[in-house]
Design a protein around this motif. Structure first.
Motif, short mmCIF file in Angstrom:
data_model
loop_
_atom_site.label_atom_id
_atom_site.label_comp_id
_atom_site.label_asym_id
_atom_site.label_seq_id
_atom_site.Cartn_x
_atom_site.Cartn_y
_atom_site.Cartn_z
N SER A 119 0.80 -1.14 -0.28
CA SER A 119 0.08 0.17 0.09
C SER A 119 1.00 1.19 0.03
CB SER A 119 -0.83 0.15 1.24
OG SER A 119 -1.73 -1.03 1.09
N VAL A 120 0.47 2.06 -0.50
CA VAL A 120 1.10 3.58 -0.60
C VAL A 120 0.08 4.62 -0.41
CG1 VAL A 120 2.30 5.26 -2.27
CG2 VAL A 120 2.56 2.83 -2.70
N TYR A 121 0.45 5.28 0.86
CA TYR A 121 -0.49 6.53 1.50
C TYR A 121 0.42 7.83 1.02
CZ TYR A 121 -2.47 2.59 3.76
OH TYR A 121 -2.95 1.41 3.96
N LEU A 122 -0.61 8.72 0.47
CA LEU A 122 0.22 10.10 0.27
C LEU A 122 -0.42 11.08 1.19
CD1 LEU A 122 1.63 11.94 -1.56
CD2 LEU A 122 0.05 11.75 -3.09
N ASP A 123 0.00 11.79 1.91
CA ASP A 123 -0.64 12.73 2.60
C ASP A 123 -0.38 13.93 2.08
OD1 ASP A 123 -1.24 14.37 4.60
OD2 ASP A 123 0.45 14.24 5.92
N VAL A 124 -1.72 14.33 1.48
CA VAL A 124 -1.70 15.57 0.71
C VAL A 124 -2.08 16.94 1.64
CG1 VAL A 124 -2.56 14.38 -1.48
CG2 VAL A 124 -4.17 14.93 0.26
N ALA A 125 -2.62 16.58 2.77
CA ALA A 125 -2.93 17.81 3.81
C ALA A 125 -1.55 18.37 4.29
CB ALA A 125 -3.63 17.31 4.72
N GLY A 126 -0.42 17.53 4.36
CA GLY A 126 0.67 18.02 4.77
C GLY A 126 1.06 17.66 5.97
#
Length: 126
Positions: A119-126
């Protein structure tokens, strides 16, 4: 008179050894591998005398010869040439070290291959 000739012969033998070691080191930097990249020689087992026999273990650590006596003035030019060539090789080694460090930095900057199933998680909120 014999002592002066013995001293000259001893110094010449010491310089021969240093020149051979320098030549082996310089050739090892110039060798190319089949892929076209600079490689290295396997340690050379020794220096050849005029008769072709191996007399000096070049791969061994160098230590200053004992009992050289006073430096013969007639060898001054040869010593200056040896020193110049040693300094030239030191500069070439330094340039190779810098280039290797740049290559290593570039290789380390490549992210490792990741498992496509993970799984790859991307934190777009920072």
């Amino acid at each position: 008179m014999s002592s002066a000739l013995d001293n000259l012969s001893t110094w010449e033998a010491a310089l021969d050894d240093l020149e051979i070691r320098l030549d082996v080191a310089a050739r090892s930097m110039a060798v190319e591998s089949p892929g076209g990249e600079a490689g290295s020689l396997a340690p050379w087992s020794g220096s050849a005398s005029e008769g072709g026999e191996v007399t000096t273990p070049v791969g061994a650590d160098w230590s200053a010869p004992k009992g050289l006596g006073a430096f013969p003035a007639e060898l001054a030019t040869r010593v200056q040439d040896l020193l110049h060539n040693q300094q030239k090789l030191i500069n070439e080694l330094e340039q190779a070290r810098i280039l290797t460090l740049k290559h290593l930095t570039a290789v380390r900057s490549v992210p490792p291959e990741r498992d496509a199933r993970a799984s790859v998680y991307l934190d777009v909120a920072g």
